[in-house]
Design an enzyme around this catalytic site. Structure first.
Site, PDB file in Angstrom:
ATOM      1  N   GLY A 146      -1.836  13.857  -9.128  1.00  0.00           N
ATOM      2  CA  GLY A 146      -0.946  12.692  -8.274  1.00  0.00           C
ATOM      3  C   GLY A 146      -1.749  12.410  -6.808  1.00  0.00           C
ATOM      4  N   GLN A 147      -3.207  12.631  -7.025  1.00  0.00           N
ATOM      5  CA  GLN A 147      -4.191  12.054  -5.779  1.00  0.00           C
ATOM      6  C   GLN A 147      -4.019  10.585  -5.845  1.00  0.00           C
ATOM      7  OE1 GLN A 147      -4.874  14.163  -7.888  1.00  0.00           O
ATOM      8  NE2 GLN A 147      -6.541  15.775  -7.223  1.00  0.00           N
ATOM      9  N   ARG A 148      -3.914  10.243  -4.502  1.00  0.00           N
ATOM     10  CA  ARG A 148      -3.672   8.682  -4.416  1.00  0.00           C
ATOM     11  C   ARG A 148      -4.606   7.789  -5.332  1.00  0.00           C
ATOM     12  NH1 ARG A 148      -1.277   5.458  -0.816  1.00  0.00           N
ATOM     13  NH2 ARG A 148      -0.890   7.253   0.699  1.00  0.00           N
ATOM     14  N   LEU A 166      -5.520   8.471  -8.264  1.00  0.00           N
ATOM     15  CA  LEU A 166      -5.122   8.577  -9.863  1.00  0.00           C
ATOM     16  C   LEU A 166      -3.629   8.039  -9.981  1.00  0.00           C
ATOM     17  CD1 LEU A 166      -5.840  12.368 -10.465  1.00  0.00           C
ATOM     18  CD2 LEU A 166      -7.217  10.560 -11.117  1.00  0.00           C
TER      19      LEU A 166
END
Ligand SMILES: Nc1nc2c(ncn2[C@@H]2O[C@H](COP(=O)(O)OP(=O)(O)O)[C@@H](O)[C@H]2O)c(=O)[nH]1
Ligand SMILES: [Mg+2]
Length: 203
Positions: free
Chosen positions: A69-71, A73
């Site tokens: 969920g990293q920005r 990704l």
């Protein structure tokens, strides 16, 4: 026999569901899945790609996709939307600073055609941490009451204590089963007497 009936009959045989776990990074998606699977939850590192977990839960095979969920990704999330029966949106209830970001990401997902019709469970995770927002506070912070496009539910939970994790999976399975397998779902588990198709529930 129409195409829709054939598809439904096929799915009835397989009894599979495809569930997508999304949310901001650090929300606890991977930890929830490991806890549900009885795995060690210490030392989990950030998910850079995705994990697939398959559970058999009440006669259904659940194929669960856990996506990073990293920005950086998030643009890749759309690669996982196809044929999603349920979206589980995991929230770090202690992360007050990112509630707005969390709200925007969720609402933009709900506009996606390929997620139309998917059941939506919001896990207000990390309830074991002092100072976490309650599920009612998360409901307001994320603007859940404005969601009319999806059948949704919010549950407070903790991946550490296990609180409400199985209950969440149960709701997802019931909600999806009623849509996909409604004729056979009733044979598997007794329907909730209070269930109405358009019910929105808040715990
Ligand atoms: N206290 C607490 N910590 C949690 C909980 N769920 C996850 N964590 C911690 O939050 C961090 C991120 O968890 P992770 O599962 O990697 O989040 P993901 O990025 O959404 O997959 C890890 O340090 C976990 O130990 C929870 O319910 N309570
Ligand atoms: Mg992860």
């Amino acid at each position: 026999m129409g195409l829709f009936t054939i598809i439904r009959k096929n799915r009835q045989k397989e009894k599979e569901m495809r569930i997508l776990f999304l949310g901001l990074d650090n929300a606890g998606k991977t930890t929830i899945l490991k806890k549900l699977n009885g795995e060690d939850i210490s030392g989990i590192s950030p998910t850079l790609g995705f994990n697939i977990k398959t559970f058999v839960h009440r006669n259904y095979t659940l194929n669960i996709w856990d996506v990073g969920g990293q920005r950086t990704l998030r643009p890749y999330w759309r690669n996982y939307f196809e044929q999603t029966d349920a979206l589980v949106w995991v929230v770090d209830s202690s992360d007050r600073m990112r509630m707005q970001d969390c709200r925007e990401e969720l609402h933009s997902l709900l506009l996606e055609d390929r997620l139309a019709g998917a059941s939506l469970l919001i896990f207000a995770n990390k309830q074991d941490l002092q100072g976490s927002l309650t599920s009612a506070e998360i409901r307001n912070a994320l603007g859940l009451l404005s969601i009319k496009s999806h059948h949704w539910k919010i549950l407070p939970c903790s991946a550490v204590t296990g609180e409400n994790l199985v209950e969440g999976l149960d709701w997802v399975v019931d909600d999806v089963a009623r849509r996909l397998y409604y004729s056979t779902a009733i044979g598997d588990t007794a329907p909730h007497p209070t269930f109405k198709p358009a019910t929105i529930s808040v715990s």
